[in-house]
Motif scaffolding. Structure first.
Motif: not given
Lengths: 116, 114
Positions: A50, A97, A100-105
């Motif tokens: 990160r 990121v 919130t950790g909402r996003d896809e990889q």
């Protein structure tokens, strides 16, 4: 159309040789993941960066594997020395990121490694 | 630690029939849930995700998934399967306030029979 790129796409090498796989994440993404896929183990997380800092490499055999991000546009996964059991498809993924950790990889096409 | 179970190795369905791929999850908090698809010799492609709100999530290529908190499930569905839907499908979960790691299931091979 932004996408994750990986090189090489295929690599055949002999046991004991050094292997370096490269990944260019999507511009602006701040997380990079390295995965290994095999028929027996499925998809395994090897390392996670990160903002270019390694946050988790617990899934990676430390004695022979190393992962780095020399800059924001390049991530590398190195195996030295390689062994036949390292034969697998190695995927790089990137994501954005924002806490919130909402996003896809987003996954690259993978490097298919064969160690003879 | 978060985990995902995809109980079936392979799902066979006739073209035109409804397709369901099952997924159950385990997290200590509220989950973020994802479905990915992998076509032969390709990387994983994002299909859809559940973050919050409506339990029925619609995604790419006509797929949808239903979040069921009481059953801790997130099954993937498509009303009418196409031969081109034949692929490997992965369910994944992330904790809301945990690290950003995704825990992937082992994958389900879907075979759509013409």
């Amino acid at each position: 159309d932004a996408r994750v790129t990986q090189t090489p796409r295929h690599k055949v090498t002999e046991m004991g040789q050094e292997v370096t796989m490269r990944c260019q994440p999507i511009l602006g993404h701040n997380t990079v993941f390295w995965y290994r896929q095999t028929m027996m183990q499925g998809l395994e997380l090897l390392a996670y960066f990160r903002n270019r800092a390694p946050l988790d490499d617990s899934g990676m055999p430390k004695d022979r594997f190393s992962a780095e991000m020399p800059d924001a546009t390049l991530a590398t996964l190195k195996i030295q020395p390689s062994e036949p059991r390292d034969s697998a498809v190695y995927f790089c993924a990137s994501g954005l990121v924002l806490g919130t950790g909402r996003d896809e990889q987003f996954f690259g096409p993978g490097t298919r490694l064969t160690v003879l | 630690a978060q985990s995902v179970a995809q109980p079936e190795d392979q799902v066979n369905v006739a073209e035109g029939n409804p397709l369901t791929v099952k997924c159950t999850y385990s997290v200590s908090g509220n989950p973020y849930l994802f479905w990915y698809v992998q076509y032969p010799n390709r990387g994983l492609q994002f299909l859809l995700k559940y973050i919050t709100g409506d339990n029925l999530v619609k995604g790419s290529y006509g797929f949808e998934a239903e979040f069921n908190k009481s059953q801790t499930s997130f099954h993937l569905k498509k009303p009418s399967a196409l031969v081109s839907d034949s692929a490997l499908y992965f369910c994944a979960v992330r904790e809301t306030y945990g690290n950003n790691r995704l825990a992937f299931g082992k994958g389900n091979q879907v075979v759509v029979i013409p």
